[in-house]
Write a protein that holds these residues in place. Structure first.
Motif, PDB file in Angstrom:
ATOM      1  N   LEU A   1       6.328 -17.232  -2.239  1.00  0.00           N
ATOM      2  CA  LEU A   1       6.416 -15.883  -1.200  1.00  0.00           C
ATOM      3  C   LEU A   1       5.361 -15.641  -0.445  1.00  0.00           C
ATOM      4  CD1 LEU A   1       7.819 -13.307  -4.118  1.00  0.00           C
ATOM      5  CD2 LEU A   1       9.190 -14.569  -2.200  1.00  0.00           C
ATOM      6  N   ASP A   2       4.315 -15.955  -0.830  1.00  0.00           N
ATOM      7  CA  ASP A   2       3.019 -15.811   0.008  1.00  0.00           C
ATOM      8  C   ASP A   2       1.736 -16.640  -0.552  1.00  0.00           C
ATOM      9  OD1 ASP A   2       0.577 -14.931   1.235  1.00  0.00           O
ATOM     10  OD2 ASP A   2       1.348 -12.698   0.962  1.00  0.00           O
ATOM     11  N   ASP A   3       1.313 -17.413   0.322  1.00  0.00           N
ATOM     12  CA  ASP A   3       0.296 -18.495   0.110  1.00  0.00           C
ATOM     13  C   ASP A   3      -1.351 -17.927   0.276  1.00  0.00           C
ATOM     14  OD1 ASP A   3       0.088 -18.388   2.750  1.00  0.00           O
ATOM     15  OD2 ASP A   3      -0.025 -20.639   3.050  1.00  0.00           O
ATOM     16  N   CYS A   4      -1.190 -16.658   0.560  1.00  0.00           N
ATOM     17  CA  CYS A   4      -2.742 -15.737   0.688  1.00  0.00           C
ATOM     18  C   CYS A   4      -2.367 -14.530  -0.017  1.00  0.00           C
ATOM     19  CB  CYS A   4      -3.200 -15.980   2.038  1.00  0.00           C
ATOM     20  SG  CYS A   4      -4.888 -15.477   1.963  1.00  0.00           S
ATOM     21  N   PHE A   5      -1.832 -14.335  -1.281  1.00  0.00           N
ATOM     22  CA  PHE A   5      -1.682 -13.022  -1.885  1.00  0.00           C
ATOM     23  C   PHE A   5      -3.061 -12.624  -2.340  1.00  0.00           C
ATOM     24  CE2 PHE A   5      -0.931 -10.805  -5.879  1.00  0.00           C
ATOM     25  CZ  PHE A   5      -0.256  -9.972  -5.495  1.00  0.00           C
ATOM     26  N   ARG A   6      -3.287 -11.331  -2.115  1.00  0.00           N
ATOM     27  CA  ARG A   6      -4.680 -10.998  -2.614  1.00  0.00           C
ATOM     28  C   ARG A   6      -4.470  -9.663  -3.516  1.00  0.00           C
ATOM     29  NH1 ARG A   6      -8.707 -13.224   0.064  1.00  0.00           N
ATOM     30  NH2 ARG A   6      -8.244 -14.107   2.198  1.00  0.00           N
ATOM     31  N   PHE A   7      -5.165  -9.425  -4.787  1.00  0.00           N
ATOM     32  CA  PHE A   7      -4.891  -8.258  -5.340  1.00  0.00           C
ATOM     33  C   PHE A   7      -5.542  -6.926  -4.906  1.00  0.00           C
ATOM     34  CE2 PHE A   7      -4.515 -11.863  -8.379  1.00  0.00           C
ATOM     35  CZ  PHE A   7      -3.256 -11.238  -9.246  1.00  0.00           C
ATOM     36  N   GLY A   8      -4.832  -5.975  -4.805  1.00  0.00           N
ATOM     37  CA  GLY A   8      -5.286  -4.426  -4.526  1.00  0.00           C
ATOM     38  C   GLY A   8      -5.433  -3.806  -5.634  1.00  0.00           C
ATOM     39  N   GLN A   9      -5.912  -2.454  -5.448  1.00  0.00           N
ATOM     40  CA  GLN A   9      -6.247  -1.723  -6.517  1.00  0.00           C
ATOM     41  C   GLN A   9      -5.147  -1.391  -7.250  1.00  0.00           C
ATOM     42  OE1 GLN A   9      -7.864   1.651  -4.845  1.00  0.00           O
ATOM     43  NE2 GLN A   9     -10.095   1.095  -4.896  1.00  0.00           N
ATOM     44  N   GLU A  10      -4.080  -1.131  -6.675  1.00  0.00           N
ATOM     45  CA  GLU A  10      -2.717  -0.876  -7.454  1.00  0.00           C
ATOM     46  C   GLU A  10      -1.774  -1.598  -6.858  1.00  0.00           C
ATOM     47  OE1 GLU A  10      -1.654   3.202  -7.805  1.00  0.00           O
ATOM     48  OE2 GLU A  10      -3.736   3.913  -8.376  1.00  0.00           O
ATOM     49  N   GLN A  11      -1.675  -2.912  -7.443  1.00  0.00           N
ATOM     50  CA  GLN A  11      -0.598  -3.846  -6.802  1.00  0.00           C
ATOM     51  C   GLN A  11       0.774  -3.533  -7.466  1.00  0.00           C
ATOM     52  OE1 GLN A  11       0.971  -5.561  -4.429  1.00  0.00           O
ATOM     53  NE2 GLN A  11      -0.937  -6.377  -3.929  1.00  0.00           N
ATOM     54  N   VAL A  12       1.801  -3.628  -6.924  1.00  0.00           N
ATOM     55  CA  VAL A  12       3.203  -3.723  -7.623  1.00  0.00           C
ATOM     56  C   VAL A  12       3.927  -4.586  -6.825  1.00  0.00           C
ATOM     57  CG1 VAL A  12       5.012  -2.204  -8.261  1.00  0.00           C
ATOM     58  CG2 VAL A  12       2.823  -1.234  -8.507  1.00  0.00           C
ATOM     59  N   VAL A  13       4.679  -5.512  -7.587  1.00  0.00           N
ATOM     60  CA  VAL A  13       5.759  -6.316  -6.945  1.00  0.00           C
ATOM     61  C   VAL A  13       7.064  -5.822  -7.196  1.00  0.00           C
ATOM     62  CG1 VAL A  13       6.523  -8.842  -6.644  1.00  0.00           C
ATOM     63  CG2 VAL A  13       3.909  -8.021  -6.822  1.00  0.00           C
ATOM     64  N   THR A  14       7.834  -5.535  -6.414  1.00  0.00           N
ATOM     65  CA  THR A  14       9.183  -5.190  -6.865  1.00  0.00           C
ATOM     66  C   THR A  14      10.257  -6.101  -6.306  1.00  0.00           C
ATOM     67  OG1 THR A  14       9.703  -3.906  -4.558  1.00  0.00           O
ATOM     68  CG2 THR A  14       8.562  -2.658  -6.784  1.00  0.00           C
ATOM     69  N   ILE A  15      11.332  -6.353  -7.143  1.00  0.00           N
ATOM     70  CA  ILE A  15      12.410  -7.235  -6.699  1.00  0.00           C
ATOM     71  C   ILE A  15      13.726  -6.689  -6.791  1.00  0.00           C
ATOM     72  CG2 ILE A  15      13.421  -9.479  -7.162  1.00  0.00           C
ATOM     73  CD1 ILE A  15      10.413 -10.339  -8.265  1.00  0.00           C
ATOM     74  N   GLN A  16      14.515  -6.647  -6.006  1.00  0.00           N
ATOM     75  CA  GLN A  16      15.820  -6.029  -6.153  1.00  0.00           C
ATOM     76  C   GLN A  16      16.976  -6.972  -5.521  1.00  0.00           C
ATOM     77  OE1 GLN A  16      16.201  -2.474  -3.768  1.00  0.00           O
ATOM     78  NE2 GLN A  16      17.974  -1.936  -4.777  1.00  0.00           N
ATOM     79  N   GLN A  17      18.048  -7.051  -5.980  1.00  0.00           N
ATOM     80  CA  GLN A  17      18.893  -8.113  -5.722  1.00  0.00           C
ATOM     81  C   GLN A  17      19.645  -7.470  -4.504  1.00  0.00           C
ATOM     82  OE1 GLN A  17      22.461  -8.126  -5.404  1.00  0.00           O
ATOM     83  NE2 GLN A  17      23.543  -6.981  -7.276  1.00  0.00           N
ATOM     84  N   ALA A  18      20.115  -8.280  -3.410  1.00  0.00           N
ATOM     85  CA  ALA A  18      20.464  -7.904  -2.037  1.00  0.00           C
ATOM     86  C   ALA A  18      21.811  -8.426  -1.740  1.00  0.00           C
ATOM     87  CB  ALA A  18      19.488  -7.926  -1.039  1.00  0.00           C
ATOM     88  N   MET A  19      22.496  -8.788  -2.830  1.00  0.00           N
ATOM     89  CA  MET A  19      24.050  -9.474  -2.499  1.00  0.00           C
ATOM     90  C   MET A  19      25.074  -8.546  -2.159  1.00  0.00           C
ATOM     91  SD  MET A  19      23.346 -12.744  -3.175  1.00  0.00           S
ATOM     92  CE  MET A  19      24.942 -13.707  -3.504  1.00  0.00           C
ATOM     93  N   ARG A  20      26.108  -8.856  -1.748  1.00  0.00           N
ATOM     94  CA  ARG A  20      26.885  -8.067  -1.221  1.00  0.00           C
ATOM     95  C   ARG A  20      27.793  -7.098  -2.578  1.00  0.00           C
ATOM     96  NH1 ARG A  20      30.195 -10.980   3.733  1.00  0.00           N
ATOM     97  NH2 ARG A  20      28.273 -11.078   5.021  1.00  0.00           N
ATOM     98  N   ASP A  21      27.657  -7.908  -3.649  1.00  0.00           N
ATOM     99  CA  ASP A  21      28.572  -7.448  -4.895  1.00  0.00           C
ATOM    100  C   ASP A  21      27.448  -6.315  -5.314  1.00  0.00           C
ATOM    101  OD1 ASP A  21      30.498  -8.799  -4.400  1.00  0.00           O
ATOM    102  OD2 ASP A  21      29.904 -10.403  -5.809  1.00  0.00           O
ATOM    103  N   ASP A  22      27.767  -5.294  -5.852  1.00  0.00           N
ATOM    104  CA  ASP A  22      27.104  -4.299  -6.674  1.00  0.00           C
ATOM    105  C   ASP A  22      26.334  -4.749  -7.940  1.00  0.00           C
ATOM    106  OD1 ASP A  22      27.190  -2.298  -4.767  1.00  0.00           O
ATOM    107  OD2 ASP A  22      28.906  -1.196  -5.690  1.00  0.00           O
ATOM    108  N   ARG A  23      27.136  -5.826  -8.510  1.00  0.00           N
ATOM    109  CA  ARG A  23      26.591  -6.507  -9.442  1.00  0.00           C
ATOM    110  C   ARG A  23      26.969  -7.792  -9.615  1.00  0.00           C
ATOM    111  NH1 ARG A  23      29.735  -7.117 -15.460  1.00  0.00           N
ATOM    112  NH2 ARG A  23      31.409  -6.985 -13.927  1.00  0.00           N
TER     113      ARG A  23
END
Length: 156
Positions: free
Chosen positions: A118-140
């Protein structure tokens, strides 16, 4: 008898080399998804922490799926704080199979695992949160068993 010990030794050496590659990981976590499927509203949240806010890291998205997954790819919304501290949101296309339906990535039995940078120069912040959500056309969607992130030191 000797051939059996050579085979066992080869497998042990292979496992040791695979495991040793991951010893430098700063963060590696998976969330298991329900067997009933991954709903669009179910956002996966990861909160990686590190005392090093100046280092440059590789951020990987990791997926585990089974042969019941109905599609060739998986679209995801991924968000995290970028290098400048601003929220970075990306739509990521994870290609899980080729045009002939052959699964990519590593597999064992009925399950497959694949990583996407996803990123080749990721840096940690004070409050780092990574969120992942499915984005397909189907709800499930069914067939995705686990989603995770892995963070490792960047090596040019």
């Amino acid at each position: 008898m000797t051939r059996t010990w050579l085979t066992i030794g080869g497998v042990a050496l292979l496992l040791a080399s695979v495991c040793s590659c991951r010893q430098n990981d700063v963060y590696n976590e998976f969330h298991s998804l329900p067997g009933s499927g991954w709903f669009k509203r179910d956002v996966q949240r990861f909160t990686p922490e590190s005392s090093d806010s100046t280092g440059c890291y590789n951020l990987y998205l990791a997926l585990r799926h089974n042969g019941d997954y109905a599609y060739r790819n998986l679209w995801l919304f991924v968000s995290y704080k970028g290098e400048n501290g601003m929220l970075k949101t990306d739509t990521v296309n994870c290609e899980l199979a080729d045009e002939f339906g052959r699964w990519s990535g590593g597999g064992w039995g009925f399950y497959y695992q694949q990583e996407f940078l996803l990123d080749d120069c990721f840096r940690f912040g004070q409050e780092q949160v990574v969120t992942i959500q499915q984005a397909m056309r189907d709800d499930r969607i069914c067939g995705i068993s686990d989603v995770g992130i892995r963070i490792a030191p960047h090596r040019p």
